[in-house]
Structure formats: structure tokens, C-alpha cells
Design a protein around this motif. Structure first.
Motif, mmCIF file in Angstrom:
data_model
loop_
_atom_site.group_PDB
_atom_site.id
_atom_site.type_symbol
_atom_site.label_atom_id
_atom_site.label_comp_id
_atom_site.label_asym_id
_atom_site.label_seq_id
_atom_site.Cartn_x
_atom_site.Cartn_y
_atom_site.Cartn_z
ATOM 1 N N LEU A 268 -6.679 2.670 19.316
ATOM 2 C CA LEU A 268 -6.316 3.582 18.222
ATOM 3 C C LEU A 268 -5.130 3.070 17.409
ATOM 4 C CD1 LEU A 268 -6.641 7.000 20.071
ATOM 5 C CD2 LEU A 268 -8.114 6.184 18.222
ATOM 6 N N LEU A 269 -4.319 2.209 17.995
ATOM 7 C CA LEU A 269 -3.125 1.741 17.289
ATOM 8 C C LEU A 269 -3.463 1.069 15.964
ATOM 9 C CD1 LEU A 269 -0.897 0.414 20.224
ATOM 10 C CD2 LEU A 269 -0.792 2.627 19.054
ATOM 11 N N PRO A 270 -4.470 0.169 15.908
ATOM 12 C CA PRO A 270 -4.839 -0.368 14.599
ATOM 13 C C PRO A 270 -5.794 0.522 13.814
ATOM 14 C CG PRO A 270 -6.042 -1.532 16.312
ATOM 15 C CD PRO A 270 -5.125 -0.566 17.006
ATOM 16 N N THR A 271 -6.710 1.209 14.493
ATOM 17 C CA THR A 271 -7.768 1.908 13.765
ATOM 18 C C THR A 271 -7.282 3.145 13.014
ATOM 19 O OG1 THR A 271 -8.395 3.002 15.845
ATOM 20 C CG2 THR A 271 -9.672 1.075 15.188
ATOM 21 N N MET A 272 -6.301 3.862 13.562
ATOM 22 C CA MET A 272 -5.818 5.051 12.854
ATOM 23 C C MET A 272 -5.156 4.696 11.522
ATOM 24 S SD MET A 272 -6.867 7.783 14.351
ATOM 25 C CE MET A 272 -6.074 8.731 13.064
ATOM 26 N N PRO A 273 -4.201 3.745 11.486
ATOM 27 C CA PRO A 273 -3.636 3.362 10.182
ATOM 28 C C PRO A 273 -4.686 2.791 9.240
ATOM 29 C CG PRO A 273 -2.223 2.602 11.963
ATOM 30 C CD PRO A 273 -3.481 3.085 12.598
ATOM 31 N N LEU A 274 -5.634 2.015 9.778
ATOM 32 C CA LEU A 274 -6.668 1.421 8.919
ATOM 33 C C LEU A 274 -7.596 2.493 8.361
ATOM 34 C CD1 LEU A 274 -7.392 -1.764 11.023
ATOM 35 C CD2 LEU A 274 -6.531 -1.726 8.683
ATOM 36 N N ALA A 275 -7.862 3.532 9.136
ATOM 37 C CA ALA A 275 -8.675 4.643 8.626
ATOM 38 C C ALA A 275 -7.988 5.307 7.448
ATOM 39 C CB ALA A 275 -8.946 5.658 9.732
ATOM 40 N N MET A 276 -6.674 5.514 7.564
ATOM 41 C CA MET A 276 -5.936 6.123 6.460
ATOM 42 C C MET A 276 -5.921 5.198 5.249
ATOM 43 S SD MET A 276 -5.437 8.926 7.849
ATOM 44 C CE MET A 276 -4.705 9.610 6.354
ATOM 45 N N MET A 277 -5.848 3.903 5.499
ATOM 46 C CA MET A 277 -5.901 2.946 4.396
ATOM 47 C C MET A 277 -7.240 3.041 3.654
ATOM 48 S SD MET A 277 -5.918 -1.235 4.536
ATOM 49 C CE MET A 277 -7.669 -1.252 5.017
ATOM 50 N N LEU A 278 -8.329 3.105 4.408
ATOM 51 C CA LEU A 278 -9.658 3.119 3.804
ATOM 52 C C LEU A 278 -9.902 4.372 2.968
ATOM 53 C CD1 LEU A 278 -11.716 1.670 6.783
ATOM 54 C CD2 LEU A 278 -11.362 0.567 4.575
ATOM 55 N N VAL A 279 -9.421 5.516 3.459
ATOM 56 C CA VAL A 279 -9.692 6.762 2.717
ATOM 57 C C VAL A 279 -8.750 6.954 1.533
ATOM 58 C CG1 VAL A 279 -10.708 7.950 4.679
ATOM 59 C CG2 VAL A 279 -8.261 8.179 4.244
ATOM 60 N N THR A 280 -7.675 6.144 1.469
ATOM 61 C CA THR A 280 -6.763 6.262 0.317
ATOM 62 C C THR A 280 -6.955 5.122 -0.669
ATOM 63 O OG1 THR A 280 -5.020 5.128 1.605
ATOM 64 C CG2 THR A 280 -4.995 7.537 1.593
ATOM 65 N N LEU A 281 -7.949 4.262 -0.441
ATOM 66 C CA LEU A 281 -8.226 3.189 -1.397
ATOM 67 C C LEU A 281 -8.512 3.772 -2.772
ATOM 68 C CD1 LEU A 281 -10.472 0.712 0.631
ATOM 69 C CD2 LEU A 281 -8.152 0.328 -0.171
ATOM 70 N N GLY A 282 -7.951 3.178 -3.781
ATOM 71 C CA GLY A 282 -8.168 3.634 -5.138
ATOM 72 C C GLY A 282 -7.125 4.614 -5.630
ATOM 73 N N ARG A 283 -6.243 5.096 -4.730
ATOM 74 C CA ARG A 283 -5.202 6.039 -5.131
ATOM 75 C C ARG A 283 -3.892 5.336 -5.468
ATOM 76 N NH1 ARG A 283 -5.506 11.281 -1.096
ATOM 77 N NH2 ARG A 283 -7.763 11.515 -1.075
ATOM 78 N N ALA A 284 -3.786 4.075 -5.029
ATOM 79 C CA ALA A 284 -2.527 3.359 -5.253
ATOM 80 C C ALA A 284 -2.272 3.145 -6.727
ATOM 81 C CB ALA A 284 -2.559 2.026 -4.506
#
Length: 284
Positions: A268-284
Motif C-alpha cells: 500500500l505504501l506506493p499504491t495509495m499515493p499513486l492512486a491519488m496521483m492517477l485520479v488527480t491527473l489533469g487538475r495540475a
């Protein structure tokens, strides 16, 4: 050992499930904070710190998590933040696995300790944000990691070594096979599209991780969940690498029959931050 595993699992479920399904996110976020602090204590011990230093690391981790909570970060998307965190995990995880067990001890102790505390903090913040978004959203990410692990285990047992010439990472985790990884990936693909179908068919008001990804198209869901499955393996292997370097089987004995907290949350240590990254793509 099996009896201990079952008892520990039942106790954890009795604590975590009511907190997870409580209408407000705070109880679950607080419990995860305690677990992450315990993981920070384990991290110090894995890096040969004494008891006082390990407890200090736990307090530092508590301070980081509590500070970001007080600043309201739990309630904001933070797209650039998650993009940087995700990139750090991809590059850092790959670099650590490339260096192998022998390379871990050559990294300065301060860098190792700081990196571990940051990874734990990021995982807590990602879990907290996911719970604020919704139970269906958080649960869909957690289940992805569990399904990847379960399918990998059974595929590895059934087909390990039949189609590939070598193990996945024999010097780090001899039991893992390429067939197991492929089985885990197949499992998460089935899970993702089944969950999207269930969300839409049952008119679930709260979108899951997969339904949010599907806004970019089915191809994006496929690539994203395969990537997540691969990174869950990276998290598992990185922790195995560190334990092998430390000469221990488990990160601690805090969870009888299961080892330590880090043994349960490594993927979960890598997957949780990466999940948040994936769902916020395009908002930056």
C-alpha cells in the motif's frame, strides 16, 4: 500460527471495519495514523536504531501526519504534490530494486530513515484523502492490492516456473514468480471492470477509483490498474529487500501471526499515493 493469524485478523477487522463505515472519516483516519506511527517505529528498528531513536521516528511521523491534517491537506486534491510523490516512488523503487540487497546498507542512514518516514507519511495522507472522498473510493483501492496479492499467490502456486526461465527477484524474494505477477495483473483487470459495471448497474452514488478512471476511457483504466498491480509488487519487494538486509523475517511482532505493520502495508505504501496521483491527473 494459523490460530494466531485468525485471532489477530478478527481483532483488526473488529476495529477497522466499524471505523471505515462510520459516517465521518475521522475515526478511520485516526486508527490508520496509529498504525502508521507503529510502522515508523518498526522502520527505525529495521535500520538498526535503538528503542529511543525508533520511538522518536514514530513521533516525527505522527507530527508530519498531524501537521498536514491540521493544515487541511486531507481535504484538498494536491495534484502536483501527488505527481511528485508518484514519480519518486517509481524512480526510487526501481533504483532500490536495481541496487539489490547489498546496495541498501550503502545508502546513508539519514537518507534511509528520512525516506521511510516520508513514504509512511505519504501513505497515511493518501489513505486519509481517499476516505474523505468516500468509502467506495478507498475500498476499491484497498481491494485492488488484496486481489493482486491473492491472484499472484494462487497463480504462482499453480503455474510458477512453467512459462518463465527464472524467478522474479530470486535474491530478494525467491518465492515470487513472473507467472504470479501476471496472475495478479489479470485479477486486478477483472476487478476493475467488474467494479465499474457494479457502480453503474447498482447506481452507486459514490464513484469508485475505477469509475473515476473510466472518465478517461477504458484503455486508461486498463493501463492504470496494471501499473498499480506492478507497483504493489515493487512495494512488497522493497520491504523484502530491507528485511533481508536487516537479517529478519518480519518487520516486528506487533501483529501476532502476521509479523509487523510494515509486513501488512508494504504494497500500500506506493499504491495509495499513486492512486491519488492517477485520479488527480489533469487538475495540475
Amino acid at each position: 500460527m494459523l490460530k494466531q493469524r485468525i485471532i489477530t485478523a478478527l481483532i483488526l477487522l473488529a476495529i477497522l471495519l466499524p471505523a471505515l463505515f462510520y459516517p465521518a472519516p475521522e475515526p478511520f483516519v485516526l486508527i490508520v495514523l496509529v498504525l502508521i506511527a507503529a510502522g515508523a517505529w518498526e522502520w527505525g528498528r529495521l535500520n538498526r536504531c535503538g528503542q529511543p531513536s525508533s520511538l522518536l521516528l514514530a513521533l516525527v511521523c505522527l507530527g508530519l501526519c498531524g501537521g498536514s491534517w491540521a493544515l487541511g491537506w486531507v481535504n484538498h486534491p494536491l495534484p502536483m504534490f501527488w505527481s511528485v510523490a508518484g514519480l519518486a516512488w517509481v524512480l526510487g523503487g526501481g533504483w532500490l530494486l536495481h541496487r539489490g540487497v547489498a546496495g541498501w546498507s550503502s545508502i546513508p542512514a539519514g537518507v534511509r530513515l528520512t525516506g521511510g518516514i516520508l513514504a509512511l507519511w505519504l501513505a497515511w495522507l493518501a489513505v486519509a484523502q481517499a476516505r474523505v472522498i468516500g468509502i467506495n473510493f478507498l475500498l476499491s483501492i484497498l481491494v485492488l492490492v488484496w486481489v493482486a496479492d491473492i491472484f499472484a499467490y494462487f497463480a504462482g502456486r499453480a503455474f510458477g516456473g512453467r512459462f518463465s526461465r527464472g524467478k522474479l527477484a530470486p535474491s530478494i524474494s525467491p518465492g515470487k514468480s513472473w507467472e504470479g505477477v501476471c496472475g495478479g495483473m489479470a485479477g486486478v483487470v477483472i476487478l476493475a471492470f467488474a467494479w465499474v459495471w457494479a457502480d453503474r448497474s447498482l447506481n452507486v452514488g459514490e464513484a469508485s477509483f475505477y469509475t473515476r478512471l473510466s472518465g478517461h476511457g477504458g484503455w486508461f483504466v486498463l493501463i492504470a490498474v496494471l501499473f498499480m498491480a506492478a507497483m504493489s509488487v515493487v512495494g512488497d519487494l522493497v520491504e523484502s529487500l530491507i528485511k533481508r538486509s536487516a537479517g529478519v523475517k518480519d518487520s516486528s511482532g506487533l501483529l501476532p501471526g502476521h509479523g509487523g505493520v510494515l509486513d501488512r502495508v508494504d504494497a500500500l505504501l506506493p499504491t495509495m499515493p499513486l492512486a491519488m496521483m492517477l485520479v488527480t491527473l489533469g487538475r495540475a
